[in-house]
Write a protein that holds these residues in place. Structure first.
Motif, short mmCIF file in Angstrom:
data_model
loop_
_atom_site.label_atom_id
_atom_site.label_comp_id
_atom_site.label_asym_id
_atom_site.label_seq_id
_atom_site.Cartn_x
_atom_site.Cartn_y
_atom_site.Cartn_z
N LEU A 21 0.71 -1.12 -0.07
CA LEU A 21 0.03 0.05 -0.07
C LEU A 21 0.82 1.18 0.14
CD1 LEU A 21 -2.82 1.36 0.15
CD2 LEU A 21 -2.67 1.23 2.63
N LYS A 22 1.89 1.26 0.92
CA LYS A 22 2.81 2.55 0.76
C LYS A 22 3.36 2.78 -0.54
CE LYS A 22 6.68 4.37 3.69
NZ LYS A 22 7.47 4.01 5.03
N ALA A 23 3.96 1.59 -1.26
CA ALA A 23 4.74 1.68 -2.49
C ALA A 23 3.40 2.14 -3.64
CB ALA A 23 5.11 0.25 -2.85
N ARG A 28 1.41 6.35 -6.81
CA ARG A 28 0.33 7.32 -7.55
C ARG A 28 0.61 8.85 -7.23
NH1 ARG A 28 -4.93 5.31 -8.10
NH2 ARG A 28 -5.06 3.06 -8.00
N LYS A 29 1.26 9.15 -6.04
CA LYS A 29 1.69 10.70 -5.73
C LYS A 29 2.64 10.94 -6.93
CE LYS A 29 2.39 12.16 -1.62
NZ LYS A 29 2.66 12.19 -0.02
N ALA A 30 3.51 10.19 -7.34
CA ALA A 30 4.37 10.55 -8.26
C ALA A 30 3.66 11.06 -9.57
CB ALA A 30 5.61 9.61 -8.40
N ARG A 35 1.67 14.72 -13.82
CA ARG A 35 0.58 15.16 -14.56
C ARG A 35 0.48 16.65 -14.19
NH1 ARG A 35 -2.06 9.95 -13.43
NH2 ARG A 35 -2.88 10.77 -11.66
N ALA A 36 0.67 17.16 -12.87
CA ALA A 36 0.44 18.43 -12.59
C ALA A 36 1.27 19.12 -13.22
CB ALA A 36 0.32 18.56 -10.98
#
Length: 59
Positions: A21-23, A28-30, A35-36
């Protein structure tokens, strides 16, 4: 002592799930940061060429 291995397996499984889950969250944050910033590949476009959808006859 039959209960000890079951508890150990549950703890091991929980640890693996926690690490996965942490990975996943880090990945997903990366992706969100990419995308931002407007850089990186777009999600869902792998192996597709633009304009190919609905460009044939029939159907």
């Amino acid at each position: 002592m039959a209960g000890a291995p079951v508890v150990s397996a549950a703890v091991t499984r929980e640890g693996r799930l926690k690490a996965a889950l942490k990975a996943n969250m880090a990945r997903r944050k990366a992706q969100a940061r990419g995308r931002a910033e407007g850089s990186g590949p777009e999600v869902g476009t792998h192996g597709q060429r633009g304009g190919d959808l609905g460009s044939g006859e029939g159907g």
